[in-house]
Design a protein around this motif. Structure first.
Motif, PDB file in Angstrom:
ATOM      1  N   ASP A  41       0.923  -1.343  -0.014  1.00 25.28           N
ATOM      2  CA  ASP A  41      -0.223   0.110  -0.095  1.00 25.28           C
ATOM      3  C   ASP A  41       0.999   1.088  -0.142  1.00 25.28           C
ATOM      4  O   ASP A  41       1.770   1.011   0.773  1.00 25.28           O
ATOM      5  CB  ASP A  41      -0.758  -0.166   1.207  1.00 25.28           C
ATOM      6  N   LEU A  44       1.310   3.060   3.341  1.00 24.38           N
ATOM      7  CA  LEU A  44       2.229   2.224   4.261  1.00 24.38           C
ATOM      8  C   LEU A  44       3.458   2.295   3.796  1.00 24.38           C
ATOM      9  O   LEU A  44       4.497   2.365   4.792  1.00 24.38           O
ATOM     10  CB  LEU A  44       1.682   0.831   4.154  1.00 24.38           C
ATOM     11  N   SER A  47       4.831   5.806   5.168  1.00 29.31           N
ATOM     12  CA  SER A  47       4.903   5.978   6.511  1.00 29.31           C
ATOM     13  C   SER A  47       6.168   4.763   7.043  1.00 29.31           C
ATOM     14  O   SER A  47       6.876   5.541   7.784  1.00 29.31           O
ATOM     15  CB  SER A  47       3.727   5.427   7.437  1.00 29.31           C
ATOM     16  N   ARG A 278       1.012  -3.833   8.326  1.00 31.23           N
ATOM     17  CA  ARG A 278      -0.143  -3.158   7.843  1.00 31.23           C
ATOM     18  C   ARG A 278      -0.564  -2.141   8.624  1.00 31.23           C
ATOM     19  O   ARG A 278      -1.554  -1.612   8.293  1.00 31.23           O
ATOM     20  CB  ARG A 278      -1.268  -4.287   7.644  1.00 31.23           C
ATOM     21  N   GLN A 280       0.105   1.766   9.999  1.00 31.42           N
ATOM     22  CA  GLN A 280       1.189   2.722   9.827  1.00 31.42           C
ATOM     23  C   GLN A 280       1.848   2.943  10.856  1.00 31.42           C
ATOM     24  O   GLN A 280       1.499   3.015  11.862  1.00 31.42           O
ATOM     25  CB  GLN A 280       0.130   3.893   9.766  1.00 31.42           C
TER      26      GLN A 280
END
Ligand SMILES: Nc1ncnc2c1ncn2[C@@H]1O[C@H](COP(=O)(O)OP(=O)(O)O)[C@@H](O)[C@H]1O
Ligand SMILES: CC(=O)N[C@@H](CCC(=O)OP(=O)(O)O)C(=O)O
Length: 302
Positions: A41, A44, A47, A278, A280
């Motif tokens: 993602d 993600l 981050s 998964r 953050q």
């Protein structure tokens, strides 16, 4: 108090709460395994990169080892090749090895380097061949019969799958001391000059051992190590882990992960953590909170 002042006060509070952790880990090395399943993602990924850059900015030395199993699987599928996994390891023939090297050493490695650099870090990508970082040897696994009456086991040839035979961290030391963030693809080279596909967890564990890292953090796509009812197991020792393997609660990709976490803590890494990539800022949550997140593995108790 204006909204801006309230926000600034909140940031100041958060920063001062992080101070003891920053002091504790400043100057220490952290090996972070970034699993292919945790890289799916965009938010993600960003981050994760920010967390790594922030750590470096406060004096912690992150060393990233990445996977890319799903990304290898995608390209293999596109070229019409099937993959088989045995004990969490991909059976790797020569053609698969070429694809593994292209995907891990090229596409995945450079995209992580790029991501970190876009957030203001200075990352350098390597495979185990660079600076003779990782020497590998062929890994063979044994498959036991499902019939308990049959005690013999069959040795299975996994092709170009390797295990780490030695690590020379000179190139990592040089990068850390020049304030770069090393990003390592799990490919090793044999004494015969052959390339070996190594499970990324095994590489991360060995590098953490040789660097005598403070922490080994394994980011994955589960909340951590789960029990038979799917409940998170927060703290475990070697004996408990071995019992769960015997009961079949730990299988597949979790086998090399837990194995390398145990080996690392028994070889002097202070703690190993299996955490949920998964979520953050998973890495910062683990570092900068007392309770941590995911599963913590300590040495002893085997
Ligand atoms: N006891 C367990 N707890 C959590 N996950 C487990 C367990 N046993 C097996 N697994 C499997 O291991 C997987 C994680 O390994 P893997 O797919 O190799 O991830 P990564 O790409 O992050 O290395 C989980 O998604 C889950 O399917
Ligand atoms: C031998 C072996 O299985 N190598 C792995 C290397 C990549 C890896 O470990 O990726 P993840 O961490 O994303 O699973 C593979 O071919 O998939």
């Amino acid at each position: 108090m204006s909204l801006n002042t309230q926000r600034a006060t909140h940031i100041a509070q958060v920063l001062t709460e992080a101070l003891p952790y920053i002091q504790r880990f400043s100057g220490k090395t952290l090996v972070i395994k970034y699993g292919g399943n945790a890289m799916v993602d965009e938010n993600l990924k960003n981050s994760f990169a920010r967390d790594v850059v922030l750590m470096k900015a406060v004096g912690i030395n992150p060393v990233i080892v990445h996977g890319g199993g799903p990304q290898i699987g995608d390209l293999l599928e596109r070229v019409g090749k099937q993959s088989e996994f045995i004990n969490g390891m991909r059976v790797t023939d020569r053609e698969t090895m070429d694809i593994v090297e292209m995907v891990l050493g090229g596409q995945v490695n450079k995209s992580i380097v790029n991501l970190i650099n876009n957030h203001g870090g200075r990352a350098v990508g390597l495979t185990g061949k660079d600076g003779s970082l990782i020497y590998a040897e062929k890994l063979n696994v044994s498959r036991h019969s499902d019939d308990p009456a049959i005690k013999t086991s069959e040795v299975i040839d996994l092709g170009h799958v390797g295990k780490v035979s030695s690590v020379d961290t000179s190139v990592i030391d040089m990068l850390i001391h020049s304030d770069f963030i090393p990003v390592i693809a799990p490919i090793g080279v044999g004494k015969d000059g052959e390339s070996y596909n190594i499970n990324a967890d095994l590489v991360a564990g060995k590098i953490a051992e040789v660097l005598q890292a403070e922490k080994l953090i394994l980011l994955t796509n589960t909340a951590g190590l789960l029990d038979a009812d799917g409940k998170l197991l927060t703290g475990l020792n070697a004996k408990q882990v071995n019992d769960l393997i015997d009961e079949g609660v730990i299988y597949g990709g979790m086998l090399p992960k837990i194995g390398c976490a145990l080996d690392a803590v028994q070889a002097g890494v202070t703690t190993a953590h299996i955490i949920d990539g998964r979520v953050q800022h998973a890495v910062l949550l683990e570092m900068f909170t007392d309770e941590g997140v995911g599963t913590l593995i300590r040495g002893g108790g085997r």
